[in-house]
Design a protein around this motif. Structure first.
Motif, PDB file in Angstrom:
ATOM      1  N   SER A   1       0.821  -1.375  -0.220  1.00 56.19           N
ATOM      2  CA  SER A   1      -0.169   0.278  -0.997  1.00 56.19           C
ATOM      3  C   SER A   1       0.725   1.589  -0.062  1.00 56.19           C
ATOM      4  O   SER A   1       0.432   2.425  -0.756  1.00 56.19           O
ATOM      5  N   TYR A   2       2.059   1.162   0.949  1.00 52.44           N
ATOM      6  CA  TYR A   2       2.864   2.474   0.879  1.00 52.44           C
ATOM      7  C   TYR A   2       3.375   2.690  -1.098  1.00 52.44           C
ATOM      8  O   TYR A   2       3.622   3.377  -0.866  1.00 52.44           O
ATOM      9  N   LEU A   3       3.784   1.473  -1.472  1.00 53.36           N
ATOM     10  CA  LEU A   3       3.985   1.748  -3.063  1.00 53.36           C
ATOM     11  C   LEU A   3       3.375   2.153  -3.760  1.00 53.36           C
ATOM     12  O   LEU A   3       3.552   3.412  -4.547  1.00 53.36           O
ATOM     13  N   LEU A   4       2.342   1.953  -3.718  1.00 54.16           N
ATOM     14  CA  LEU A   4       1.096   2.418  -4.231  1.00 54.16           C
ATOM     15  C   LEU A   4       0.612   4.007  -4.368  1.00 54.16           C
ATOM     16  O   LEU A   4      -0.029   4.605  -5.336  1.00 54.16           O
ATOM     17  N   TYR A   5       0.717   4.313  -2.833  1.00 56.71           N
ATOM     18  CA  TYR A   5       0.708   5.342  -2.640  1.00 56.71           C
ATOM     19  C   TYR A   5       1.355   6.274  -3.017  1.00 56.71           C
ATOM     20  O   TYR A   5       1.545   8.002  -3.568  1.00 56.71           O
ATOM     21  N   LYS A   6       2.479   5.667  -2.908  1.00 55.46           N
ATOM     22  CA  LYS A   6       4.088   6.770  -2.857  1.00 55.46           C
ATOM     23  C   LYS A   6       3.737   7.534  -4.553  1.00 55.46           C
ATOM     24  O   LYS A   6       3.997   8.379  -5.188  1.00 55.46           O
ATOM     25  N   LYS A   7       3.280   5.972  -5.657  1.00 53.04           N
ATOM     26  CA  LYS A   7       2.968   6.266  -7.041  1.00 53.04           C
ATOM     27  C   LYS A   7       2.032   7.383  -6.876  1.00 53.04           C
ATOM     28  O   LYS A   7       2.408   8.321  -8.048  1.00 53.04           O
TER      29      LYS A   7
END
Length: 247
Positions: free
Chosen positions: A171-177
């Motif tokens: 979820s952190y990677l998706l949020y960052k993107k």
């Protein structure tokens, strides 16, 4: 915020999505109801022109029969924009359409030629007319708009990890993107001169599918937009100037 919701009529008919009363309530609340086809099938897989026309025209007719006035079409799986018959047929029934993906949609469809952005989707065009002079479809135009798919990004991340698809790391990677994409427009825009916007597409907001967006992540992304002063519009708010062939 209000969203544009693309409806595949067969999902409603088979009880797999929202029902018509729920859609009417959303529409009354300011949501934009548009067409995703009579059935959710890849137009490129259909064997006859009659089948293609049925999916495109039938998707509009079923919404009209239930009190909606769709003007925008999203091709199932975002496929078919390079097929002249599909483009022609979409143009008979709709003002705008989606076929394909890019992180930004350039309002003059001139991302590569004037800004050096996304050669694959913008090479050779400086306006949004559907065809080149030889009659072949242009890669991005008013019937081949481009969205950034949150679900496709999720799917790409899951190809490189064995983590929980809705866990904190993914979820952190998706949020960052997501933050990267919505802010990427800044270098192409100036006050009073908007050249590019991100059109963010969500397929499902649920934890029931690996590539879907969890409700918790969706909330955080909407909160980011609110906290940072983004203006969110529906696609029905996005106008098109036919004389200049631009959004």
């Amino acid at each position: 915020f209000k969203a544009s919701i693309f409806i595949a009529c067969d999902y409603i008919a088979h009880g797999e999505g929202m029902n018509w009363n729920q859609l009417k309530q959303l529409h009354n609340d300011g949501y934009d109801i548009q067409s995703h086809g009579l059935k959710h099938t890849n137009l490129k897989d259909l064997k006859s022109e009659e089948e293609i026309q049925s999916v495109i025209s039938g998707g509009k007719e079923c919404l009209q029969q239930n009190g909606f006035s769709p003007t925008i079409f999203q091709a199932p799986y975002n496929k078919g924009g390079e097929d002249p018959f599909i483009v022609d047929t979409i143009g008979k029934y709709f003002n705008l359409a989606f076929t394909g993906h890019s992180e930004l949609m350039f309002l003059n469809c001139d991302g590569w030629e004037n800004f050096g952005y996304d050669q694959k989707n913008y090479e050779g065009i400086t306006d949004c007319r559907p065809y080149f002079s030889d009659g072949t479809p242009t890669p991005t135009n008013r019937f081949a708009m481009k969205e950034w798919s949150h679900d496709r990004e999720h799917d790409d991340i899951m190809e490189t990890t064995n983590e929980d698809p809705h866990g904190i790391d993914v979820s952190y990677l998706l949020y960052k993107k997501f933050v990267e994409v919505v802010n990427s427009q800044i270098k192409f825009n100036k006050p009073g001169n908007i050249n590019a916007i991100p059109i963010v597409g969500y397929h499902e907001v649920t934890k029931d599918a690996v590539d879907a967006t969890s409700p918790e992540l969706f909330y955080l992304e909407m909160q980011y937009l609110s906290d940072n002063g983004f203006k969110v519009i529906t696609l029905d708010d996005l106008g098109y100037d036919k004389s200049q062939e631009r959004f």
